[in-house]
Write a protein that holds these residues in place. Sequence first.
Motif, mmCIF file in Angstrom:
data_model
loop_
_atom_site.group_PDB
_atom_site.id
_atom_site.type_symbol
_atom_site.label_atom_id
_atom_site.label_comp_id
_atom_site.label_asym_id
_atom_site.label_seq_id
_atom_site.Cartn_x
_atom_site.Cartn_y
_atom_site.Cartn_z
ATOM 1 N N ARG A 7 34.236 28.756 45.023
ATOM 2 C CA ARG A 7 34.143 29.990 45.807
ATOM 3 C C ARG A 7 35.002 29.820 47.044
ATOM 4 O O ARG A 7 34.646 29.122 47.978
ATOM 5 N N SER A 8 36.178 30.420 46.990
ATOM 6 C CA SER A 8 37.144 30.256 48.067
ATOM 7 C C SER A 8 37.979 31.528 48.202
ATOM 8 O O SER A 8 39.207 31.490 48.105
ATOM 9 N N GLY A 9 37.305 32.645 48.374
ATOM 10 C CA GLY A 9 38.017 33.905 48.561
ATOM 11 C C GLY A 9 38.932 34.239 47.409
ATOM 12 O O GLY A 9 38.525 34.250 46.255
ATOM 13 N N VAL A 10 40.199 34.477 47.719
ATOM 14 C CA VAL A 10 41.174 34.861 46.711
ATOM 15 C C VAL A 10 41.425 33.740 45.692
ATOM 16 O O VAL A 10 41.905 33.996 44.597
ATOM 17 N N TYR A 11 41.077 32.501 46.019
ATOM 18 C CA TYR A 11 41.292 31.364 45.126
ATOM 19 C C TYR A 11 40.057 31.025 44.296
ATOM 20 O O TYR A 11 39.999 29.966 43.681
ATOM 21 N N SER A 12 39.069 31.901 44.242
ATOM 22 C CA SER A 12 37.836 31.645 43.500
ATOM 23 C C SER A 12 38.113 31.557 42.000
ATOM 24 O O SER A 12 38.973 32.258 41.464
ATOM 25 N N SER A 13 37.328 30.685 41.355
ATOM 26 C CA SER A 13 37.475 30.510 39.914
ATOM 27 C C SER A 13 36.196 29.928 39.324
ATOM 28 O O SER A 13 35.378 29.360 40.035
ATOM 29 N N ASP A 14 36.058 30.089 38.026
ATOM 30 C CA ASP A 14 35.019 29.427 37.244
ATOM 31 C C ASP A 14 35.727 28.661 36.138
ATOM 32 O O ASP A 14 36.670 29.174 35.523
#
Length: 113
Positions: free
Chosen positions: A16-23
């Motif tokens: 969870r890192s703003g625009v860099y969010s991913s799963d």
Amino acid sequence: TMTIHSEEHIVDVHVRSGVYSSDTIFDYTHGYIATRLFSRNACFIMKIKKEIIPELREIGRLAFERETMKDVYSPNNVWALFQAGSSRLGRFKDWILYGKHIENLCTGLPLYQ
């Protein structure tokens, strides 16, 4: 955050890192890793290469080491560079190959291999 499901041979990683969010899902049973990049609204899938990707029993230990000893260099860091090419939506035979966990993560999104 990282969740290891040993009985299912699955690792879930949530960034969870703003625009860099991913799963990301490491599915050791089917031998694939899938990453959903929220900024790109796409799913990237790659085969697990045993010589590069840590085994399931090691991944928790490596995560713990990284968290507790952030300044220590580890030769086991894994980086992947995705080069987007052509994509397609997943089909029934893809989900049989990749498994239900990756299907749940990537259904309805363009798939890149």
